[in-house]
Design an enzyme around this catalytic site. Structure first.
Site, PDB file in Angstrom:
ATOM      1  N   CYS A 110       0.841  -1.195   0.000  1.00 37.32           N
ATOM      2  CA  CYS A 110       0.000   0.000   0.000  1.00 37.32           C
ATOM      3  C   CYS A 110       0.879   1.249   0.000  1.00 37.32           C
ATOM      4  O   CYS A 110       1.523   1.540  -0.994  1.00 37.32           O
ATOM      5  CB  CYS A 110      -0.967  -0.034   1.188  1.00 37.32           C
ATOM      6  SG  CYS A 110      -2.338   1.141   1.018  1.00 37.32           S
ATOM      7  N   HIS A 237      -3.582  -5.573   1.082  1.00 34.03           N
ATOM      8  CA  HIS A 237      -2.921  -5.851   2.366  1.00 34.03           C
ATOM      9  C   HIS A 237      -2.952  -7.332   2.717  1.00 34.03           C
ATOM     10  O   HIS A 237      -3.855  -7.779   3.428  1.00 34.03           O
ATOM     11  CB  HIS A 237      -3.609  -5.065   3.477  1.00 34.03           C
ATOM     12  CG  HIS A 237      -3.355  -3.596   3.462  1.00 34.03           C
ATOM     13  ND1 HIS A 237      -2.344  -3.004   4.181  1.00 34.03           N
ATOM     14  CD2 HIS A 237      -3.994  -2.601   2.792  1.00 34.03           C
ATOM     15  CE1 HIS A 237      -2.367  -1.681   3.974  1.00 34.03           C
ATOM     16  NE2 HIS A 237      -3.356  -1.414   3.141  1.00 34.03           N
ATOM     17  N   GLU A 239      -1.078  -8.758   4.868  1.00 27.28           N
ATOM     18  CA  GLU A 239      -0.861  -8.863   6.314  1.00 27.28           C
ATOM     19  C   GLU A 239      -2.148  -8.663   7.109  1.00 27.28           C
ATOM     20  O   GLU A 239      -2.192  -8.927   8.327  1.00 27.28           O
ATOM     21  CB  GLU A 239       0.206  -7.851   6.763  1.00 27.28           C
ATOM     22  CG  GLU A 239      -0.268  -6.438   6.986  1.00 27.28           C
ATOM     23  CD  GLU A 239      -0.570  -5.635   5.721  1.00 27.28           C
ATOM     24  OE1 GLU A 239      -0.880  -4.445   5.843  1.00 27.28           O
ATOM     25  OE2 GLU A 239      -0.483  -6.194   4.609  1.00 27.28           O
TER      26      GLU A 239
END
Length: 462
Positions: A110, A237, A239
């Site tokens: 990002c 994302h 994660e």
């Protein structure tokens, strides 16, 4: 054995924070869950020389809103990297170039992706860190916070994406629309497979339609790599999807399929890179005997089952956990010589005591004659090779391959090794780590089918 033993602390990730970055904890958690180690440091610790990126395997630029995106997403941080001098007298960008050339990996997610693009590290065709693409305001004119589906380019160069075909992950950004400088850059990105992730619809087909493509990116691009595959940036994302329970639809999915994996799609990327780096560091088993590849000379390859080997069993063993003594069809015939065993035994012992997660999972399923009622041995020496698993009764070799085996040189080695073993009468079947970890029942069925097949006649002097 703890499932993370094989890789814990063998792969070290450096995660940067500060100046508005806010996804550092999730990103560090991803590496730890994948079996690596992660250290979070403030960006200033790197700029001051207190922390060196060269002490780590993977450098991570997390998501967030660095400097509030006041001059555009990632711009200020990118300029710090490009122009701020370290105590060494070099810029951090120059240090990054050296880090990548030495084999290190860099990932930006990002806001981190925006930084990499504005540093000129992606796609960097010219090798001069010039900006060849940029990321700008979403075509929707609004901040996008939604779940998206991604297709993985099968020609991608990133070990993060090894073996993956699709992902479901969230996006959270206001400036994620990729814009390419000119048609020449666009054509090269396509030709070289650098657009590693693309937005797709529910059927898995790439699409430019909103909201499946949430920002209107050219090439429907959600992620890019550089030409080396060592620099990887993506807008979504991973994660943020480390567990099934991160997904807003987890309860319905669990009801529909109680056996659904409790790992999120995003964790797969971090497992891949930890495994890739770990496997790259492990010593390859000695190469086959063809000239130029082997660790033995042609003269040494003669007399594999010589009298010395039979009189002096060259294998440690017993209850102390030493390397098991290899056999072929009978207990008094070894599958390598004493002289050759002296070359390979240390590697075999290390590999046996430090298996990968996939190797350990398969060993637990095979040991104790659980499959086909036959005995398997692990990290077993055959001639000048060490094979992952071996059934002497059926002359069957089972290999479990990590991501490094997809590299051209390693793939060529594997082919020559398989051919050499086949000439000696052994059958070889191979599985990827992903197949073992996520499809073990199918792997065991395949092995059992091979056990029922008619074994070849072993020719140790072939």
């Amino acid at each position: 054995m703890n499932e993370l033993t094989a890789t814990t602390h063998s792969v070290h990730a450096l995660v940067l924070t500060g100046f508005g970055i806010n996804c550092e904890e999730e990103l560090a958690a991803a590496y730890r869950l994948a079996g690596g180690a992660a250290t979070i440091v403030h960006f200033n610790q790197v700029l001051s020389g207190e922390t060196s990126i060269h002490d780590y395997d993977v450098l991570n630029f997390p998501g967030g809103f660095s400097f509030g995106d006041d001059l555009g997403s990632g711009v200020v941080m990118a300029n710090k990297v490009r122009f701020r001098k370290l105590p060494s007298g070099r810029t951090l960008l120059e240090e990054l170039r050296a880090f990548i050339e030495a084999g290190g990996y860099v990932v930006g997610i990002c806001n981190g992706f925006q930084m990499l693009v504005k540093m000129g590290l992606l796609p960097d065709f010219a090798g001069q860190q010039e900006r060849e693409v940029t990321l700008t305001h979403n075509a929707s004119g609004r901040y996008e916070d939604r779940w998206v589906r991604l297709a993985v380019n099968p020609n991608n160069r990133s070990p993060f994406l090894k073996g993956l075909t699709s992902l479901e992950v969230p996006v959270r950004h206001g400036e994620g629309r990729l814009v390419i400088r000119d048609e020449q850059i666009r054509s090269r990105i396509l030709a070289e497979g650098l657009n590693c992730l693309t937005y797709c619809d529910a059927t898995g087909c790439e699409t430019e339609l909103y909201p499946h493509n949430p920002n209107g990116a050219e090439l429907n691009c959600a992620g890019l790599t550089d030409t080396t595959g060592h620099v990887f940036g993506l807008m979504p994302h991973p994660e943020a999807f480390l567990s099934l329970y991160n997904h807003p639809d987890w309860a319905r999915r669990k009801r529909l399929d109680p056996t659904v994996s409790e790992e999120g799609d995003g964790l797969k990327l971090f497992r891949n890179i930890v495994e890739h780096i770990s496997q790259s560091r492990r010593p390859h088993p000695p190469a086959p005997s063809p000239v130029g590849r082997g660790s033995q000379t042609p003269a040494e390859d003669k007399g594999t089952l010589d009298a010395t080997a039979e009189r002096t069993p060259p294998y440690g063993g017993g209850a102390g956990g030493g390397v098991e003594r290899p056999h072929t069809l009978h207990d008094d015939v070894f599958t390598t010589s004493a002289k050759r065993w002296e070359v390979v035994k240390a590697v075999a012992r290390d590999m046996r005591h430090d298996p990968t997660q996939a190797e350990d999972a398969l060993w637990q399923a095979l040991r104790g004659q659980k499959v086909g009622g036959v005995k398997f041995r692990r990290q077993h020496a055959i001639d000048s090779f060490i094979v992952d698993f071996f059934c002497a009764e059926k002359q069957l070799v089972v290999e479990v391959d990590g991501a490094v085996h997809a590299q051209p040189e390693q793939a060529a080695y594997d082919t020559s090794r398989t051919d050499e073993l086949a000439r000696k009468g052994y059958r070889v079947i191979r599985f990827t780590n992903d197949e073992v970890l996520h499809g073990l029942p199918a792997v065991l069925r395949r092995i059992e089918d091979e056990l029922h097949a008619t074994p070849r006649t072993v020719n140790p002097n072939a």
